[in-house]
Design a protein around this motif. Structure first.
Motif, short mmCIF file in Angstrom:
data_model
loop_
_atom_site.label_atom_id
_atom_site.label_comp_id
_atom_site.label_asym_id
_atom_site.label_seq_id
_atom_site.Cartn_x
_atom_site.Cartn_y
_atom_site.Cartn_z
N GLY A 85 37.01 -16.37 -0.34
CA GLY A 85 37.53 -17.66 0.08
C GLY A 85 38.59 -17.62 1.17
N PRO A 86 39.50 -16.61 1.17
CA PRO A 86 40.52 -16.58 2.22
C PRO A 86 39.95 -16.55 3.64
CG PRO A 86 41.18 -15.14 0.43
CD PRO A 86 39.77 -15.60 0.13
N LEU A 87 38.70 -16.09 3.79
CA LEU A 87 38.09 -16.05 5.13
C LEU A 87 37.88 -17.45 5.70
CD1 LEU A 87 35.39 -13.26 4.64
CD2 LEU A 87 37.58 -13.05 5.84
N ASP A 88 37.90 -18.47 4.84
CA ASP A 88 37.69 -19.84 5.31
C ASP A 88 38.95 -20.46 5.88
OD1 ASP A 88 34.93 -20.08 4.65
OD2 ASP A 88 35.47 -20.32 2.53
N ASP A 89 40.10 -19.82 5.72
CA ASP A 89 41.32 -20.33 6.35
C ASP A 89 41.06 -20.47 7.85
OD1 ASP A 89 42.46 -20.13 3.88
OD2 ASP A 89 43.69 -18.38 4.34
N GLN A 90 41.42 -21.59 8.42
CA GLN A 90 41.11 -21.80 9.83
C GLN A 90 42.28 -22.47 10.55
OE1 GLN A 90 38.28 -20.75 11.66
NE2 GLN A 90 39.84 -21.25 13.19
N THR A 91 42.98 -21.68 11.36
CA THR A 91 44.01 -22.21 12.26
C THR A 91 43.88 -21.46 13.58
OG1 THR A 91 45.82 -20.65 11.82
CG2 THR A 91 45.56 -22.46 10.26
#
Length: 261
Positions: A85-91
């Motif tokens: 899930g952390p791979l979905d962080d998007q900035t």
């Protein structure tokens, strides 16, 4: 009691078998340009707090059929797989980026377990996308499809895709490896910084017209994909799927084009 010991042993063996199966069937990641997951692995360590990608960048496996099926919006980078899930962080600043140029870009996969392949598909974020919003289908544009028609690939697979000339700055590339004989695919995203214009070039999505072949001399050091044509020993051949080092006329990967002797 003995039956309790036997049951405990059975559970332990089953658990080990499940873990081994998970490891064996962990299959592939993009190593060039290094994907978000691979950059977070222990091998590179350029991204941090990436969940299971630290140990298994090759294990982002989800249902195939993207974009009509597969991982949902906001979960494309992780495939919706628990632990990733952390791979979905998007900035705009979250991920390490690789500098590239527009035009021809070589993409190389490292396959830890090879599977019969339906296709390889590539997408890139659209001009004007918002890098501070979750990655979603409407953000991505298809730029290449390579059909392998069930062929089993080598451990290292390379494609040349085309980065549109109107892109600049931070963009995300999505690579999807569709498996032929299962319901799943593997998902990898690459964070890039497009710094200028390159040399151009595209990946063919359909085979070269056999009536009008354009072929360079075959080289054992070159990588070819399905549809590429080469000349060898006075004849012209077309690759059926990805190949490197396999001699035309001596391997099933090469098809002798009709009427050329």
């Amino acid at each position: 009691m003995n039956w309790k010991k036997a049951m405990t042993a059975t559970v332990a063996i089953s658990t080990c078998a499940l873990l081994m199966s998970s490891t064996i069937w962990a299959h592939g990641y993009i190593e060039q340009p290094a994907s978000r997951a691979y950059k977070g692995s222990n091998a590179l360590g350029l991204n941090t707090n990436v969940g299971s990608a630290q140990y298994e960048p090759q294990s982002i496996e989800a249902l195939k059929g993207y974009p009509s099926a597969g991982p949902t919006d906001g979960h494309i980078a992780s495939g919706g797989v628990a632990g990733f899930g952390p791979l979905d962080d998007q900035t705009s600043t979250r991920w390490h980026k690789t500098d590239i140029k527009t035009g021809a870009l070589k993409v190389q996969w490292k396959l830890t377990a090879q599977h019969a392949t339906a296709s390889w598909k590539y997408y890139i974020t659209k001009q004007g996308w918002n890098p501070n919003e979750p990655l979603k289908r409407s953000t991505l544009q298809e730029i290449a499809v390579i059909n392998d028609k069930g062929a089993k690939p080598a451990a290292n697979v390379s494609h040349t895709i085309n980065i549109p000339s109107d892109r600049s700055g931070y963009h995300v590339i999505l690579g999807v490896w569709d498996i032929s004989d299962t319901a799943n695919a593997f998902y990898q995203v690459i964070d890039v910084n497009i710094t200028g214009q390159g040399t151009g070039g595209t990946t063919p999505t359909t085979p070269t017209d056999p009536g009008q072949p354009s072929a360079n001399a075959w080289s054992p050091s070159m990588i070819y994909v399905g549809g590429d044509t080469v000349s060898y020993d006075g004849k012209t051949y077309r690759a059926k799927w990805w190949t490197s080092g396999e001699m035309p006329g001596h391997s099933d990967v090469w098809e002798l084009l009709a009427g050329l002797q």
